[in-house]
Design a protein around this motif. Structure first.
Motif, PDB file in Angstrom:
ATOM      1  N   LEU A 187      13.318  20.076  44.930  1.00  0.00           N
ATOM      2  CA  LEU A 187      11.998  19.534  44.615  1.00  0.00           C
ATOM      3  C   LEU A 187      12.096  18.794  43.282  1.00  0.00           C
ATOM      4  CD1 LEU A 187       9.976  22.765  45.491  1.00  0.00           C
ATOM      5  CD2 LEU A 187      10.418  20.806  46.970  1.00  0.00           C
ATOM      6  N   PRO A 188      11.828  17.489  43.248  1.00  0.00           N
ATOM      7  CA  PRO A 188      12.155  16.680  42.071  1.00  0.00           C
ATOM      8  C   PRO A 188      11.139  16.682  40.940  1.00  0.00           C
ATOM      9  CG  PRO A 188      11.306  15.281  43.800  1.00  0.00           C
ATOM     10  CD  PRO A 188      11.376  16.662  44.385  1.00  0.00           C
ATOM     11  N   GLY A 189       9.921  17.214  41.169  1.00  0.00           N
ATOM     12  CA  GLY A 189       8.859  17.068  40.172  1.00  0.00           C
ATOM     13  C   GLY A 189       8.859  18.139  39.095  1.00  0.00           C
ATOM     14  N   ASP A 190       7.810  18.109  38.251  1.00  0.00           N
ATOM     15  CA  ASP A 190       7.637  19.096  37.186  1.00  0.00           C
ATOM     16  C   ASP A 190       7.459  20.494  37.761  1.00  0.00           C
ATOM     17  OD1 ASP A 190       7.739  17.151  35.247  1.00  0.00           O
ATOM     18  OD2 ASP A 190       5.564  17.052  34.931  1.00  0.00           O
ATOM     19  N   GLU A 191       7.763  21.485  36.951  1.00  0.00           N
ATOM     20  CA  GLU A 191       7.429  22.867  37.310  1.00  0.00           C
ATOM     21  C   GLU A 191       5.962  23.120  36.987  1.00  0.00           C
ATOM     22  OE1 GLU A 191       9.929  26.101  36.624  1.00  0.00           O
ATOM     23  OE2 GLU A 191      11.775  24.998  36.990  1.00  0.00           O
ATOM     24  N   TYR A 192       5.362  24.027  37.756  1.00  0.00           N
ATOM     25  CA  TYR A 192       3.961  24.392  37.578  1.00  0.00           C
ATOM     26  C   TYR A 192       3.835  25.894  37.815  1.00  0.00           C
ATOM     27  CZ  TYR A 192      -1.120  24.512  38.166  1.00  0.00           C
ATOM     28  OH  TYR A 192      -2.455  24.801  38.019  1.00  0.00           O
ATOM     29  N   ASP A 193       3.002  26.551  37.015  1.00  0.00           N
ATOM     30  CA  ASP A 193       2.865  28.004  37.135  1.00  0.00           C
ATOM     31  C   ASP A 193       1.409  28.415  37.238  1.00  0.00           C
ATOM     32  OD1 ASP A 193       5.638  29.291  36.654  1.00  0.00           O
ATOM     33  OD2 ASP A 193       5.498  27.790  35.083  1.00  0.00           O
ATOM     34  N   ILE A 194       1.182  29.397  38.080  1.00  0.00           N
ATOM     35  CA  ILE A 194      -0.099  30.108  38.111  1.00  0.00           C
ATOM     36  C   ILE A 194       0.145  31.481  37.499  1.00  0.00           C
ATOM     37  CG2 ILE A 194      -1.751  31.310  39.600  1.00  0.00           C
ATOM     38  CD1 ILE A 194      -2.372  28.405  39.576  1.00  0.00           C
ATOM     39  N   ASP A 195      -0.628  31.828  36.472  1.00  0.00           N
ATOM     40  CA  ASP A 195      -0.597  33.178  35.915  1.00  0.00           C
ATOM     41  C   ASP A 195      -1.951  33.813  36.188  1.00  0.00           C
ATOM     42  OD1 ASP A 195       1.857  33.743  33.694  1.00  0.00           O
ATOM     43  OD2 ASP A 195       1.571  31.689  34.363  1.00  0.00           O
ATOM     44  N   LEU A 196      -1.931  35.081  36.581  1.00  0.00           N
ATOM     45  CA  LEU A 196      -3.192  35.706  36.968  1.00  0.00           C
ATOM     46  C   LEU A 196      -3.177  37.203  36.695  1.00  0.00           C
ATOM     47  CD1 LEU A 196      -2.620  37.314  39.896  1.00  0.00           C
ATOM     48  CD2 LEU A 196      -2.614  34.982  40.761  1.00  0.00           C
ATOM     49  N   LEU A 197      -4.353  37.784  36.796  1.00  0.00           N
ATOM     50  CA  LEU A 197      -4.510  39.237  36.732  1.00  0.00           C
ATOM     51  C   LEU A 197      -5.167  39.670  38.027  1.00  0.00           C
ATOM     52  CD1 LEU A 197      -4.319  41.885  35.100  1.00  0.00           C
ATOM     53  CD2 LEU A 197      -6.614  41.397  34.210  1.00  0.00           C
ATOM     54  N   ALA A 198      -4.539  40.648  38.697  1.00  0.00           N
ATOM     55  CA  ALA A 198      -5.035  41.110  39.994  1.00  0.00           C
ATOM     56  C   ALA A 198      -5.327  42.602  39.969  1.00  0.00           C
ATOM     57  CB  ALA A 198      -4.010  40.804  41.083  1.00  0.00           C
ATOM     58  N   GLU A 199      -6.149  43.009  40.917  1.00  0.00           N
ATOM     59  CA  GLU A 199      -6.438  44.433  41.091  1.00  0.00           C
ATOM     60  C   GLU A 199      -6.348  44.770  42.572  1.00  0.00           C
ATOM     61  OE1 GLU A 199      -9.586  47.906  39.742  1.00  0.00           O
ATOM     62  OE2 GLU A 199     -10.022  45.813  39.279  1.00  0.00           O
ATOM     63  N   ASP A 200      -5.236  45.376  42.961  1.00  0.00           N
ATOM     64  CA  ASP A 200      -5.014  45.831  44.335  1.00  0.00           C
ATOM     65  C   ASP A 200      -5.347  44.752  45.363  1.00  0.00           C
ATOM     66  OD1 ASP A 200      -4.215  47.650  46.289  1.00  0.00           O
ATOM     67  OD2 ASP A 200      -6.242  48.482  46.507  1.00  0.00           O
ATOM     68  N   GLY A 201      -4.763  43.567  45.192  1.00  0.00           N
ATOM     69  CA  GLY A 201      -4.929  42.499  46.168  1.00  0.00           C
ATOM     70  C   GLY A 201      -6.062  41.532  45.902  1.00  0.00           C
ATOM     71  N   LYS A 202      -6.803  41.732  44.828  1.00  0.00           N
ATOM     72  CA  LYS A 202      -7.923  40.847  44.493  1.00  0.00           C
ATOM     73  C   LYS A 202      -7.634  40.164  43.159  1.00  0.00           C
ATOM     74  CE  LYS A 202     -12.850  40.815  43.339  1.00  0.00           C
ATOM     75  NZ  LYS A 202     -14.057  41.662  43.077  1.00  0.00           N
ATOM     76  N   ILE A 233       7.903  34.499  42.817  1.00  0.00           N
ATOM     77  CA  ILE A 233       6.888  35.293  42.128  1.00  0.00           C
ATOM     78  C   ILE A 233       7.576  36.111  41.041  1.00  0.00           C
ATOM     79  CG2 ILE A 233       5.175  37.140  42.331  1.00  0.00           C
ATOM     80  CD1 ILE A 233       4.772  36.395  45.226  1.00  0.00           C
ATOM     81  N   ASN A 234       6.955  36.164  39.868  1.00  0.00           N
ATOM     82  CA  ASN A 234       7.356  37.111  38.832  1.00  0.00           C
ATOM     83  C   ASN A 234       6.297  38.212  38.813  1.00  0.00           C
ATOM     84  OD1 ASN A 234       9.618  35.602  37.877  1.00  0.00           O
ATOM     85  ND2 ASN A 234       8.211  34.225  36.843  1.00  0.00           N
ATOM     86  N   PRO A 235       6.589  39.385  39.391  1.00  0.00           N
ATOM     87  CA  PRO A 235       5.571  40.440  39.470  1.00  0.00           C
ATOM     88  C   PRO A 235       5.438  41.222  38.161  1.00  0.00           C
ATOM     89  CG  PRO A 235       7.562  41.115  40.628  1.00  0.00           C
ATOM     90  CD  PRO A 235       7.832  39.750  40.089  1.00  0.00           C
ATOM     91  N   ARG A 236       5.222  40.478  37.081  1.00  0.00           N
ATOM     92  CA  ARG A 236       5.159  41.016  35.712  1.00  0.00           C
ATOM     93  C   ARG A 236       4.571  39.929  34.824  1.00  0.00           C
ATOM     94  NH1 ARG A 236       8.924  37.707  33.835  1.00  0.00           N
ATOM     95  NH2 ARG A 236      10.708  37.189  35.181  1.00  0.00           N
ATOM     96  N   ILE A 237       4.520  40.172  33.514  1.00  0.00           N
ATOM     97  CA  ILE A 237       4.047  39.164  32.573  1.00  0.00           C
ATOM     98  C   ILE A 237       5.039  38.006  32.527  1.00  0.00           C
ATOM     99  CG2 ILE A 237       3.599  38.693  30.127  1.00  0.00           C
ATOM    100  CD1 ILE A 237       2.496  41.494  29.875  1.00  0.00           C
ATOM    101  N   ASP A 238       4.523  36.773  32.567  1.00  0.00           N
ATOM    102  CA  ASP A 238       5.363  35.581  32.515  1.00  0.00           C
ATOM    103  C   ASP A 238       5.735  35.241  31.076  1.00  0.00           C
ATOM    104  OD1 ASP A 238       6.463  34.247  34.617  1.00  0.00           O
ATOM    105  OD2 ASP A 238       4.727  33.010  35.064  1.00  0.00           O
ATOM    106  N   ASN A 291      -0.531  41.925  35.941  1.00  0.00           N
ATOM    107  CA  ASN A 291      -0.113  40.590  35.504  1.00  0.00           C
ATOM    108  C   ASN A 291       0.942  40.032  36.444  1.00  0.00           C
ATOM    109  OD1 ASN A 291      -0.455  41.967  32.329  1.00  0.00           O
ATOM    110  ND2 ASN A 291      -1.564  40.116  32.884  1.00  0.00           N
ATOM    111  N   LEU A 292       0.745  38.799  36.911  1.00  0.00           N
ATOM    112  CA  LEU A 292       1.659  38.171  37.857  1.00  0.00           C
ATOM    113  C   LEU A 292       1.824  36.702  37.518  1.00  0.00           C
ATOM    114  CD1 LEU A 292      -0.130  39.658  40.967  1.00  0.00           C
ATOM    115  CD2 LEU A 292       2.134  40.364  40.229  1.00  0.00           C
ATOM    116  N   GLY A 293       3.041  36.195  37.733  1.00  0.00           N
ATOM    117  CA  GLY A 293       3.309  34.777  37.548  1.00  0.00           C
ATOM    118  C   GLY A 293       3.870  34.173  38.820  1.00  0.00           C
ATOM    119  N   PHE A 294       3.360  33.016  39.224  1.00  0.00           N
ATOM    120  CA  PHE A 294       3.808  32.314  40.428  1.00  0.00           C
ATOM    121  C   PHE A 294       4.402  30.974  40.000  1.00  0.00           C
ATOM    122  CE2 PHE A 294       0.790  35.389  41.757  1.00  0.00           C
ATOM    123  CZ  PHE A 294       1.102  35.731  43.062  1.00  0.00           C
ATOM    124  N   ASP A 295       5.695  30.794  40.251  1.00  0.00           N
ATOM    125  CA  ASP A 295       6.393  29.575  39.850  1.00  0.00           C
ATOM    126  C   ASP A 295       6.406  28.568  41.001  1.00  0.00           C
ATOM    127  OD1 ASP A 295       6.875  30.902  37.512  1.00  0.00           O
ATOM    128  OD2 ASP A 295       9.006  31.216  37.865  1.00  0.00           O
TER     129      ASP A 295
END
Length: 360
Positions: free
Chosen positions: A223-238, A300-305, A282-286
């Motif tokens: 994939l040639p473009g920039d990297e993009y990340d979603i960082d979020l806080l979840a509670e049991d699937g929400k 997925i980084n299943p921890r703090i990014d 805390n979860l990070g999605f690359d």
């Protein structure tokens, strides 16, 4: 509010000061930070309130060592920073609960899917969530088949170890890159490699893994473009809080420049995976942008990014909100300041021969 004690692993890493700042600059309570790291560098003790050298997460006594520190320091919350630690903590959650320490992580076996790039992409296919084109390979013949199926040598192909992190076990096989250009123009941190060099690396693996053993690998379209990340806080699937950032400049998987920016497609994919895997904390999605400008999930980084501090600068302090969530406190409404920009610069810590801090 009542002061608490937090244990932060990998506190000697390049990204640790930003996470420490998130915890210290919370505006509500005093947080005492206990830090642990494999590298017993004298500077680490000046980043945290108390420092402990700890073994590798792969060490047979790792859980025992961390439990001992948490018990001694009366740790309220443990914040793991490395993906390799999580399976160890999952097996020992009850022991941490017995000493009054909450471990911040997803508490079900789906964390093993989130932690493994091959298992994750296979899970996504089963649940009809779009992935880049990929192959899981277990032999050199499968490796060659997948490579050509992904368009090599006319297109670059990414090869990954499925449970690696921090740019370890990642290479881009690209025949358009000359070996001299890599030597003369690229820093030694470059991920580009020729097919012949990658072949030599893989055939050399049995020296470490054992005779006749081939490592499980993921092959993926480039994939040639920039990297993009979603960082979020979840509670049991929400999803409770979420925000995104584009990273135009990367070094060893850590953003050197980053800007807060929304991307609805990335938010939707992240929310789908949080719900279907019942992820927590805390979860990070690359992600990375493909040739058509569309984001595609990498892992997925299943921890703090590593670059989570930019969100705190933009009004969304995800590590501290996780602290409040675990303590059962009311969570505030937050408005994210999109457009917030991060530029990483070096910071030095000096110590003398006796490991005393030099104030310079």
């Amino acid at each position: 509010m009542k002061p608490i004690t937090v244990f932060l692993t990998a506190c000697g890493s390049a990204f640790a000061p930003g996470i420490i700042k998130c915890l210290k600059k919370n505006g509500e309570r005093e947080i005492r930070i206990i830090g642990g790291d494999m590298v017993n560098d004298p500077s680490s003790q000046y980043l945290v309130d108390r420092f402990y050298p700890i073994p590798s997460a792969l060490d047979a006594h790792y859980a025992e060592e961390i439990l001992g520190i948490c018990s001694k320091e009366k740790v309220d919350i443990l914040l793991p920073q490395m993906s390799a630690e999580l399976p160890v903590y999952l097996k020992n959650l009850h022991q941490f609960e017995q000493i009054g320490t909450m471990v911040s992580m997803t508490r079900n076996l789906n964390i093993n899917i989130a932690n493994n790039k091959c298992r994750l992409f296979e899970f996504m296919k089963e649940h009809e969530i779009e992935t880049p084109e990929f192959f899981t390979v277990h032999t050199f013949d499968e490796f060659q088949h997948g490579l050509f199926a992904l368009g090599y040598p006319y297109k670059p192909v990414v090869v990954k170890l499925p449970e690696s992190s921090g740019a370890r076990g990642v290479r881009v096989i690209d025949e358009s890159k000359s070996k001299y250009a890599l030597f003369a123009c690229e820093k030694p941190t470059s991920v580009y490699v020729s097919y012949e060099d990658m072949k030599a690396i893989l055939l050399d693996a049995e020296k470490i893994l054992g005779k006749g053993v081939f490592p499980e690998l993921m092959l993926m379209e480039y994939l040639p473009g920039d990297e993009y990340d979603i960082d979020l806080l979840a509670e049991d699937g929400k999803v409770l809080y979420t925000a995104g950032r584009r990273n135009p400049e990367m070094l060893m998987s850590i953003a050197q420049t980053s800007v807060l920016e929304r991307n609805e497609r990335a938010e939707k994919i992240a929310a789908q995976l949080v719900e279907t895997l019942k992820l927590d904390g805390n979860l990070g999605f690359d992600f990375k942008f493909d040739g058509e400008g569309k984001v595609q999930l990498l892992e997925i980084n299943p921890r703090i990014d590593a670059t989570i501090s930019i969100f705190a600068a933009g009004g969304l302090n995800l590590p501290y909100l996780r602290i409040k969530q675990l303590l059962g406190e009311e969570l505030p409404e937050v408005k994210v300041s999109y457009g917030t920009h991060l530029k990483r610069c070096y910071m030095e810590i000096f110590t003398d021969e006796q490991e005393n801090l030099i104030a310079w």
